[in-house]
Motif scaffolding. Structure first.
Motif, PDB file in Angstrom:
ATOM      1  N   ALA A  31       0.842  -1.198   0.000  1.00  0.00           N
ATOM      2  CA  ALA A  31       0.000   0.000   0.000  1.00  0.00           C
ATOM      3  C   ALA A  31       0.873   1.243   0.000  1.00  0.00           C
ATOM      4  O   ALA A  31       1.838   1.342   0.773  1.00  0.00           O
ATOM      5  N   LYS A  34      -2.388   3.997   2.872  1.00  0.00           N
ATOM      6  CA  LYS A  34      -2.715   2.829   3.690  1.00  0.00           C
ATOM      7  C   LYS A  34      -4.196   2.712   4.060  1.00  0.00           C
ATOM      8  O   LYS A  34      -4.830   3.709   4.425  1.00  0.00           O
ATOM      9  N   TYR A  35      -4.661   1.482   3.996  1.00  0.00           N
ATOM     10  CA  TYR A  35      -5.970   1.110   4.581  1.00  0.00           C
ATOM     11  C   TYR A  35      -5.701   0.870   6.060  1.00  0.00           C
ATOM     12  O   TYR A  35      -4.915   0.002   6.414  1.00  0.00           O
ATOM     13  N   TRP A  36      -6.343   1.671   6.908  1.00  0.00           N
ATOM     14  CA  TRP A  36      -6.118   1.486   8.349  1.00  0.00           C
ATOM     15  C   TRP A  36      -7.389   1.883   9.079  1.00  0.00           C
ATOM     16  O   TRP A  36      -7.673   3.052   9.256  1.00  0.00           O
ATOM     17  N   LYS A  38     -11.479  -0.166   9.768  1.00  0.00           N
ATOM     18  CA  LYS A  38     -12.570  -0.682   8.945  1.00  0.00           C
ATOM     19  C   LYS A  38     -13.901  -0.560   9.661  1.00  0.00           C
ATOM     20  O   LYS A  38     -13.953  -0.326  10.869  1.00  0.00           O
ATOM     21  N   GLN A  42     -16.168  -5.543   6.668  1.00  0.00           N
ATOM     22  CA  GLN A  42     -14.860  -5.411   6.009  1.00  0.00           C
ATOM     23  C   GLN A  42     -14.844  -4.283   4.971  1.00  0.00           C
ATOM     24  O   GLN A  42     -14.369  -4.462   3.856  1.00  0.00           O
ATOM     25  N   SER A 167      -9.603 -10.734   3.399  1.00  0.00           N
ATOM     26  CA  SER A 167      -8.652  -9.789   3.983  1.00  0.00           C
ATOM     27  C   SER A 167      -8.725  -8.526   3.139  1.00  0.00           C
ATOM     28  O   SER A 167      -8.597  -8.597   1.910  1.00  0.00           O
ATOM     29  N   GLY A 168      -8.936  -7.402   3.805  1.00  0.00           N
ATOM     30  CA  GLY A 168      -9.198  -6.166   3.063  1.00  0.00           C
ATOM     31  C   GLY A 168      -8.189  -5.903   1.950  1.00  0.00           C
ATOM     32  O   GLY A 168      -8.563  -5.701   0.789  1.00  0.00           O
ATOM     33  N   SER A 169      -6.910  -5.926   2.298  1.00  0.00           N
ATOM     34  CA  SER A 169      -5.887  -5.553   1.309  1.00  0.00           C
ATOM     35  C   SER A 169      -5.848  -6.528   0.132  1.00  0.00           C
ATOM     36  O   SER A 169      -5.305  -6.198  -0.926  1.00  0.00           O
ATOM     37  N   SER A 225      -5.364  -6.961  12.090  1.00  0.00           N
ATOM     38  CA  SER A 225      -6.792  -6.890  12.455  1.00  0.00           C
ATOM     39  C   SER A 225      -6.975  -6.128  13.755  1.00  0.00           C
ATOM     40  O   SER A 225      -7.870  -5.290  13.873  1.00  0.00           O
ATOM     41  N   HIS A 228      -6.446  -2.449  13.106  1.00  0.00           N
ATOM     42  CA  HIS A 228      -7.645  -1.797  12.541  1.00  0.00           C
ATOM     43  C   HIS A 228      -8.630  -1.459  13.666  1.00  0.00           C
ATOM     44  O   HIS A 228      -9.215  -0.376  13.683  1.00  0.00           O
ATOM     45  N   LEU A 274       0.958   5.844   9.458  1.00  0.00           N
ATOM     46  CA  LEU A 274       0.458   4.535   9.890  1.00  0.00           C
ATOM     47  C   LEU A 274       1.043   4.169  11.264  1.00  0.00           C
ATOM     48  O   LEU A 274       0.316   3.775  12.184  1.00  0.00           O
TER      49      LEU A 274
HETATM   50  C1  DP6 Z   1      -1.031  -1.747   7.043  1.00  0.00           C
HETATM   51  O1  DP6 Z   1      -5.665  -6.275   4.866  1.00  0.00           O
HETATM   52  O2  DP6 Z   1      -4.056  -7.307   6.503  1.00  0.00           O
HETATM   53  O3  DP6 Z   1      -0.956  -3.383   5.320  1.00  0.00           O
HETATM   54  O4  DP6 Z   1      -8.584  -6.692   6.430  1.00  0.00           O
HETATM   55  O5  DP6 Z   1      -7.962  -7.329   8.749  1.00  0.00           O
HETATM   56  O6  DP6 Z   1      -7.139  -8.694   6.805  1.00  0.00           O
HETATM   57  P1  DP6 Z   1      -7.550  -7.319   7.318  1.00  0.00           P
HETATM   58  O7  DP6 Z   1      -6.254  -6.411   7.299  1.00  0.00           O
HETATM   59  P2  DP6 Z   1      -5.114  -6.296   6.236  1.00  0.00           P
HETATM   60  O8  DP6 Z   1      -4.537  -4.853   6.589  1.00  0.00           O
HETATM   61  C2  DP6 Z   1      -3.513  -4.273   5.862  1.00  0.00           C
HETATM   62  C3  DP6 Z   1      -3.009  -3.087   6.553  1.00  0.00           C
HETATM   63  C4  DP6 Z   1      -1.799  -2.437   5.939  1.00  0.00           C
HETATM   64  C5  DP6 Z   1      -2.172  -1.347   4.955  1.00  0.00           C
HETATM   65  C6  DP6 Z   1      -2.670  -1.771   3.598  1.00  0.00           C
HETATM   66  O9  DP6 Z   1      -2.298  -2.839   3.081  1.00  0.00           O
HETATM   67  O10 DP6 Z   1      -3.407  -0.958   3.014  1.00  0.00           O
END
Ligand code: DP6
Length: 362
Positions: A31, A34-36, A38, A42, A167-169, A225, A228, A274
């Motif tokens: 990423a 970042k996805y951080w 949820k 999901q 898993s989100g990412s 997880s 998040h 992050l």
């Molecule tokens: C920091 O996708 O591993 O890598 O949805 O709970 O499986 P879950 O989480 P995950 O989170 C990734 C978080 C990260 C940032 C990103 O990849 O965007």
């Protein structure tokens, strides 16, 4: 919001009589924004933008086998050729959670065999490549058995949607190059439910490399997880969502125009944010090691000294993703070998780069 119909109710008209197998190889992704955090089922609290890798992959074969009666998912799960109960249980729970989107999961038995192309315990998140490969296999099976998901767009959309639920990412890993997950004002078709490809990219960015410098490879003390979860009620949550939205918008512009300086600024800002969010959450925690910080400082200093466009990012762990362009490969290798190697655990570096996306192997 993307117009997708992941909820088809395609079923087997007649029970399966012989085995049907499919295989996909799917890459991990890193990423940049970042996805951080949820919400709901999901869904991300902010949009994220990633680069799909090419070396760190999961290869998964799913075989559909006849079964007597319909019911909850029935699976045999193998990792590297051996049954693996923990991950197998997680997969079973996942399959039951998505069965309403894919009724065949209640009609056939599944043998799932999976293997990673990157070494174990390198701190590389394998859930992105694993759930992406699995979701692609499931969609291929559904396409074969029920004659659905005819267009490439329908197929990728459903695969991304299902991967997200694992898993989100992972939803970003079904796409080549650069993938955007999460509704973004300036990007028509973007959605919280699945990732879309961002194809308006300056050619230089397709030459990006990601050298993963392994600083530490033990299990993380706080999982992604849990990380998040710690964004719920985080004092900076609102500002973070605003920042991520702005960074995605800015990054899309930089990727399109070829603005490397802007790219570096945004990518490092996201990495440090992050980890700052982790430290400032309730019961704050720190995943960086002293070596992580030393390497970050050296990279920033070296960039100033040489003028070479290089930067770092981090995922939810202590290892450094050193990002640079193909044309600077030799100098970067020299930097790693001559200046950073002492801080890297057993000199372990995984050289990865911008990838072309998953491959259907069978
Ligand atoms: C920091 O996708 O591993 O890598 O949805 O709970 O499986 P879950 O989480 P995950 O989170 C990734 C978080 C990260 C940032 C990103 O990849 O965007």
């Amino acid at each position: 919001m993307a117009n997708i119909k992941p909820i088809n109710t395609a079923r087997l008209e007649v029970p399966l009589t012989k085995e049907v197998a499919v295989t996909w190889q799917a890459p991990s992704n890193i990423a940049l924004v970042k996805y951080w955090g949820k919400t709901g089922i999901q869904l991300p609290v902010n949009p994220s933008l990633s680069m799909t890798l090419s070396v760190a992959c999961t290869i998964t074969t799913v075989t559909a086998l006849p079964r007597e009666n319909e019911g909850p998912a029935e699976i045999d799960f193998y990792f590297d050729g051996k049954p693996e109960a923990d991950f197998g249980n997680r997969i079973e729970t996942y399959l039951n959670s998505i069965a309403s989107y894919m009724p065949i999961l209640n009609q056939v038995k599944l043998k799932i065999e999976t293997h990673n192309t990157f070494p174990h315990s390198t701190g590389i998140a394998s859930s992105a490549s694993a759930f992406s490969a699995l979701a692609l296999c499931l969609c291929s099976l559904e396409a074969k058995l029920c004659n659905v998901l005819i267009t490439e767009h329908e197929f990728r959309s459903k695969a991304s949607y299902l991967a997200r639920l694992g898993s989100g990412s992972a939803c970003r890993s079904v796409l080549p190059g650069f993938a955007l997950w999460g509704f973004t004002v300036s990007f028509p078709g973007s959605s919280d439910q699945l990732a879309v490809q961002t194809s308006d990219i300056h050619p230089d960015f397709y030459t990006l490399h990601d050298a993963i410098l392994i600083v530490h490879d033990e299990k993380k003390k706080v999982s992604s997880s849990e990380g998040h979860n710690r964004m719920i009620g985080h004092p900076f949550a609102k500002a973070r969502v605003k920042q991520a939205n702005e960074n995605v918008e800015k990054l899309l512009v930089a990727l399109k125009s070829g603005d490397k300086k802007a790219f570096i600024q945004i990518v490092e800002n996201e990495a440090l944010t992050l980890h700052a969010l982790m430290m400032t959450s309730k019961n704050g925690f720190m995943l960086m090691y002293p070596q992580t910080i030393d390497i970050i400082n050296r990279i920033q200093q070296w960039r100033l000294q040489t003028g070479i466009d290089v930067c770092f990012t981090l995922d939810a762990g202590p290892n450094i993703h050193l990002m640079f362009f193909e044309k600077d490969f030799e100098q970067i290798q020299k930097l790693i070998v001559e200046e950073l190697s002492l801080k890297i655990k057993q000199n372990r570096v995984i050289y990865d780069s911008c990838g072309k996306g998953p491959v259907n192997l069978a």
